[in-house]
Design an enzyme around this catalytic site. Structure first.
Site, PDB file in Angstrom:
ATOM      1  N   ASP A 205       1.097  -1.412  -0.020  1.00 19.25           N
ATOM      2  CA  ASP A 205       0.251   0.072  -0.075  1.00 19.25           C
ATOM      3  C   ASP A 205       0.928   1.551   0.071  1.00 19.25           C
ATOM      4  OD1 ASP A 205      -1.836   1.908  -0.049  1.00 19.25           O
ATOM      5  OD2 ASP A 205      -2.450   1.495   2.070  1.00 19.25           O
TER       6      ASP A 205
ATOM      7  N   CYS B  94     -20.967  -4.637 -17.996  1.00 23.52           N
ATOM      8  CA  CYS B  94     -21.529  -4.020 -16.770  1.00 23.52           C
ATOM      9  C   CYS B  94     -21.041  -2.772 -16.714  1.00 23.52           C
ATOM     10  CB  CYS B  94     -21.145  -4.663 -15.621  1.00 23.52           C
ATOM     11  SG  CYS B  94     -21.432  -4.204 -14.104  1.00 23.52           S
TER      12      CYS B  94
HETATM   13 FE1  SF4 Z   1     -18.865  -4.597 -13.347  1.00 20.27          FE
HETATM   14 FE2  SF4 Z   1     -17.834  -4.765 -11.324  1.00 20.27          FE
HETATM   15 FE3  SF4 Z   1     -16.557  -4.452 -13.303  1.00 20.27          FE
HETATM   16 FE4  SF4 Z   1     -17.884  -2.329 -12.035  1.00 20.27          FE
HETATM   17  S1  SF4 Z   1     -16.017  -3.880 -11.352  1.00 20.27           S
HETATM   18  S2  SF4 Z   1     -18.156  -2.761 -14.592  1.00 20.27           S
HETATM   19  S3  SF4 Z   1     -19.939  -3.060 -10.524  1.00 20.27           S
HETATM   20  S4  SF4 Z   1     -17.872  -5.801 -12.933  1.00 20.27           S
END
Ligand code: SF4
Ligand code: SF4
Length: 380
Positions: free
Chosen positions: A134, A191
């Site tokens: 980190d 997504c």
């Molecule tokens: Fe979808 Fe998860 Fe990718 Fe965001 S990080 S676009 S919620 S799969």
């Protein structure tokens, strides 16, 4: 071939000591990360918590001149608070984000990396390595992505197919020449749930984060929280998990491999009112061991005041007024004034009027005015 065998041995040992995932990458400069960080800097998206220069963060050889490989490790952490106490009227509770549950992960990962270093030193005497977690020069996420630990999601987290993004990352730069792993393909596809769910629009252009808008960063600042973010804070005391919680890959992922990562409910979901007057000593004893306390007591108390306002917790008003009257820190007095106006009990108006006569600090005066304005608007 000797190094392929060494790689197998390191993998076997990592499993033995409880490392959930390990990956290997070349120590070549991170060219695309460098230009991304430069763009972020130009746009003013950085948080100011970053360590080192962009060059140091993207060129492993600046940390270890003969570096050839990077070993990236991931440890999975729990995502569910089973049987946690409920937050109810009169006993409202705040929340620390998942990455701060249990013992400070920096310590846990450093112990694992140290064991790995010792194992390698035994196998290949004279090899050099530099480990970091980190706060090191290198970007944990860039190293993990290149080493095939996970892909970089639109939520800016590294997403592993096995544990989702609920993983802590650390890495070791080494002079060993180890065959690299293949990076995973980006599986976000169409997504966009995290970008849509982010309460402040901090995720920009998918995969870029404007730290100055991100609640996780804002919970760690020490000054007044800009007003437009106070309502969005909800009951968060430290960090924000929204863009992880909505991620479909994380659904059902809740790993309990490491007893030291198990959360104490009273620490990670504490009652808010007692936080208002907690002493330095009590704070250190109770919250010192978790990573969420690294910025000290003030930001947590400021956030607790905002959370009480969010809940409109009337029982908190006398305590908030005590803070407004006596706390030496303007941020705490001012935030308490704002909260008193927001909660709006029948005493709120006289409390704020008395404070108005007494208060000398300009910033606190502004917050008192905001509190009074909220009360006046409620009357209309
Ligand atoms: Fe979808 Fe998860 Fe990718 Fe965001 S990080 S676009 S919620 S799969
Ligand atoms: Fe948005 Fe919270 Fe994710 Fe930050 S941590 S990008 S505020 S959802």
């Amino acid at each position: 071939m000797a190094n392929a065998q060494l790689k197998e041995d390191i993998i076997a040992y990592s499993k033995l000591i409880g490392i959930d995932k390990i990956g290997f990458a070349s120590a070549d400069p991170f060219v695309s990360l460098k230009s991304r960080l430069e763009t972020q800097q130009e746009l003013g998206y950085q948080s100011g918590f970053e360590k080192g220069t962009i060059q140091e963060r993207t060129e492993p050889q600046l940390t270890l001149p003969e570096a050839k490989s990077i070993i990236s490790i991931a440890l999975a952490y729990p995502s569910k608070l089973n049987n946690a106490p409920r937050s109810k009227k009169g006993e409202r509770r705040g929340l620390f984000c998942r990455a701060s549950w249990g013992e400070d992960y920096h310590h846990i990962l450093r112990r694992k990396l140290k064991m790995l270093e010792e194992f390698i030193a035994q196998k290949v005497p004279g090899e050099k390595c530099v480990s970091m977690v980190d706060t090191g020069e290198l970007s944990d996420r860039a190293a993990a992505e290149r080493a095939g630990i996970g892909w970089s999601g639109k939520n800016c987290a590294i997403i592993t197919p096995e544990f989702g993004s609920y993983v802590y990352l650390g890495e070791m730069i080494t002079t060993l020449d180890i065959p690299p792993d293949i990076p995973l393909e980006d599986q976000c596809g169409t997504c966009n749930k995290c970008v849509e769910a982010c309460p402040t629009g901090a995720l920009v252009q998918g995969g870029q984060l404007d730290s100055n808008k991100c609640i996780a960063f804002l919970t760690q600042t020490k000054d007044f929280l800009p007003e437009q973010y106070r309502q969005k804070l909800g009951n968060r005391l430290y960090g924000c998990d929204t863009c992880q919680v909505v991620c479909p890959v994380n659904k059902g992922k809740d790993t309990h491999h490491h007893p030291e990562m198990e959360p104490d409910h009273e620490v990670v979901k504490p009652k808010l009112i007692p936080l208002l007057k907690i002493s330095n000593r009590e704070f250190k004893e109770k919250f010192g061991p978790i990573s969420g306390s690294w910025r000290g007591k003030k930001p947590i108390q400021r956030n607790a005041i905002i959370a009480l306002a969010h809940f409109k917790e009337e029982d908190a008003v006398p305590e908030l007024n005590d803070l407004l009257e006596t706390d030496p820190r303007p941020v705490i007095r001012g935030t308490a004034a704002w909260a008193i106006g927001k909660i709006d009990t029948k005493e709120s108006y006289s409390m704020l009027m008395k404070a108005k006569e007494r208060e000398k600090d300009k910033n606190v005066q502004i917050e008192i005015e905001k509190g009074l304005e909220m009360l006046e608007n409620n009357l209309i």
